[in-house]
Design an enzyme around this catalytic site. Structure first.
Site, PDB file in Angstrom:
ATOM      1  N   LYS A   1      51.564-115.387   8.220  1.00 26.10           N
ATOM      2  CA  LYS A   1      50.259-115.002   7.676  1.00 26.10           C
ATOM      3  C   LYS A   1      49.380-114.435   8.787  1.00 26.10           C
ATOM      4  CE  LYS A   1      46.528-117.060   4.857  1.00 26.10           C
ATOM      5  NZ  LYS A   1      46.097-118.318   4.196  1.00 26.10           N
TER       6      LYS A   1
ATOM      7  N   SER B   1      44.960-118.111  -0.516  1.00 25.00           N
ATOM      8  CA  SER B   1      44.761-116.939   0.310  1.00 25.00           C
ATOM      9  C   SER B   1      46.056-116.402   0.940  1.00 25.00           C
ATOM     10  CB  SER B   1      43.771-117.267   1.434  1.00 25.00           C
ATOM     11  OG  SER B   1      44.270-118.293   2.290  1.00 25.00           O
TER      12      SER B   1
ATOM     13  N   SER C   1      45.918-122.764  -0.662  1.00 21.37           N
ATOM     14  CA  SER C   1      46.291-121.394  -0.320  1.00 21.37           C
ATOM     15  C   SER C   1      47.758-121.171  -0.004  1.00 21.37           C
ATOM     16  CB  SER C   1      45.442-120.898   0.850  1.00 21.37           C
ATOM     17  OG  SER C   1      44.120-120.663   0.440  1.00 21.37           O
TER      18      SER C   1
END
Length: 454
Positions: A78, A153, A177
């Protein structure tokens, strides 16, 4: 790459030199080049570095220096997790050109395990949302249907795994997330116990709630990645020095006398009909494998002071200097934390610790908890973008069932448990006591094998 290829299957073949890490990496890079324009799962692809790492892994394995099941396996990270020499943007214009000089601890451990890092995944800007529709680098699309959100997210990480643009990914989870996008995209997402995986070198959303963990195609693959990244980091003040179990070998341990709790109040309220039906089917499968399934009650706090105050504390100076570099909705959310006084924050932070101790009493009654991961399946992108006022309520609904486990700091996993009639994935959430990722993984693995859902 095929849908049946997993790290569990590939690792022994890589070790025996039946499959080359270079070939695996090249295949992933080709898929990324072909498919990433559609899904927008990656912000940065580090093709040259990945191929160099793959060649190094191949050479080490040829000389009998196999490091373990991640050696030579292509994975993604990420893009709010620092990577030395490769930009880490947090999905924001503010950090568009930010290049860290050091790896985050979780990246260091991946490299130590021999993993090949393909690049950096797109995300909801600064991890402050559950749709991945608010990013300087554009929307992330759901690989099951590009008209729908991938969640957030860690939307790019989930999309990359679901679209087979890598064999696993590392995400972060402050209110769901990792688990929420895993559920919406149809893959596995694991949030370990708070402090189990180092967050040093990860751009924070909320220091008290942030967790780092894996997304993968299967529970077995998630266990392999967790094994590599879990453990104490003396330089991370939130890291805990607690022994790490053997997650991989423990997957097949018998479920024995496990007692499963079903907290229907709150977690099963106002469910989409198809989500409800899929989760009830999953509970029936679980009921045949464990000693007991019983209803339990857990009090859930709705206070958001700690997250809001900590997020504002990190961003305050940036917001004061260059507010125009944030997406408008992110800026609004960050500024909402400005209203909290130091006294309010201190009191709510104390209450958070009390909540973490209080919830643990439930595990005197049961060993694990099972809920739907999200109350609804993935919303359509068009529905959320046509009216900005629709975005936040939808994200709050999607994160409703995952957020409490961040407050409590408990390990929790999302595994696929079915599909809607329209083909959208549905996720099942399994949570357990602090430090018992092994128990959570064991039930998730048993359910995955018994249900055949993939």
């Amino acid at each position: 790459m095929t849908a049946s290829e997993t790290i569990v299957d590939l690792a022994p073949r890589v070790r025996q030199r039946e499959i080359s890490p270079v070939e695996l990496t090249q295949a992933c890079l080709e898929r990324i080049e072909k498919l990433n324009p559609k899904w927008n799962a990656y912000i940065t692809v580090t093709a040259e570095e990945a191929l160099a790492a793959a060649r190094a892994a191949e050479n080490e394995i040829a000389h009998g220096e196999w490091r373990g099941p991640l050696h030579g396996i292509p994975v993604a990270v990420k893009d709010l997790i620092d990577t030395a020499g490769t930009r880490t943007t947090a999905g924001s214009a503010l950090f568009e050109h930010r290049v860290p000089s050091e790896d985050a601890e979780v990246v260091r451990r991946l490299r130590q395990a021999g993993a090949v890092i393909l690049g950096k995944n797109n995300l909801h800007e600064f991890a402050y949302g559950g749709s991945s529709l608010v990013s300087f680098f554009g929307d992330v699309h759901n690989p099951k249907n590009a008209a729908y959100i991938a969640g957030g997210s860690s939307g790019g990480s989930a999309a990359a795994v679901a679209a087979r643009l890598g064999y696993a990914a590392i995400g972060t989870d402050t209110a769901g997330s990792i688990r929420e996008p895993a559920a919406l995209c149809g893959c596995v997402g694991l949030k370990p116990t708070y402090g189990r995986v180092s967050a040093r070198g990860v751009i924070p959303l909320s220091w008290s709630l942030d967790h780092v963990g894996p997304l993968a195609a299967t529970v077995g693959d998630a266990a392999i990645v967790l094994q590599a990244i879990a453990g104490y980091d003396a330089l991370d003040p939130c890291s805990a020095n607690v022994p790490v179990a053997d997650y991989v070998s423990g997957l097949r341990d018998p479920l024995g006398n496990l007692r499963v709790g079903v907290p229907r109040q709150y977690f099963y309220d106002d469910l989409d009909d198809e989500v409800r039906a899929a989760v009830e089917r999953a509970l029936a499968v679980i009921g045949t494998a464990v000693a007991e399934v019983r209803e339990v009650q857990i009090e859930v706090s709705s206070d958001r002071t700690v997250q809001g105050a900590e997020s504002y504390a990190y961003h305050a100076d940036y917001v004061a200097r260059t507010p125009e570099l944030y997406q408008a909705e992110t800026l609004r959310r960050i500024r909402s934390g400005e209203k909290y006084s130091a006294a309010e924050y201190i009191q709510r932070r104390r209450e958070l610790e009390e909540e973490r101790r209080r919830v643990h009493k439930i595990f005197a009654e049961v060993d694990l908890l099972v809920t739907p991961t999200t109350p609804i399946p993935a919303p359509a992108i068009a529905d959320l973008k046509k009216d900005v006022a629709a975005l936040r309520p939808a994200e709050l609904t999607l994160l409703r069932n995952t957020r409490p486990f961040n407050v409590w700091g408990l390990p929790a996993i999302s595994v696929p448990c079915g599909f809607t009639k329209g083909g959208l994935p549905i996720g099942l959430q399994i949570a357990g006591p602090w430090w018992r990722e092994d128990l959570v993984l064991r039930l998730a693995y048993a359910y995955e094998k018994a249900s055949g859902v993939a």
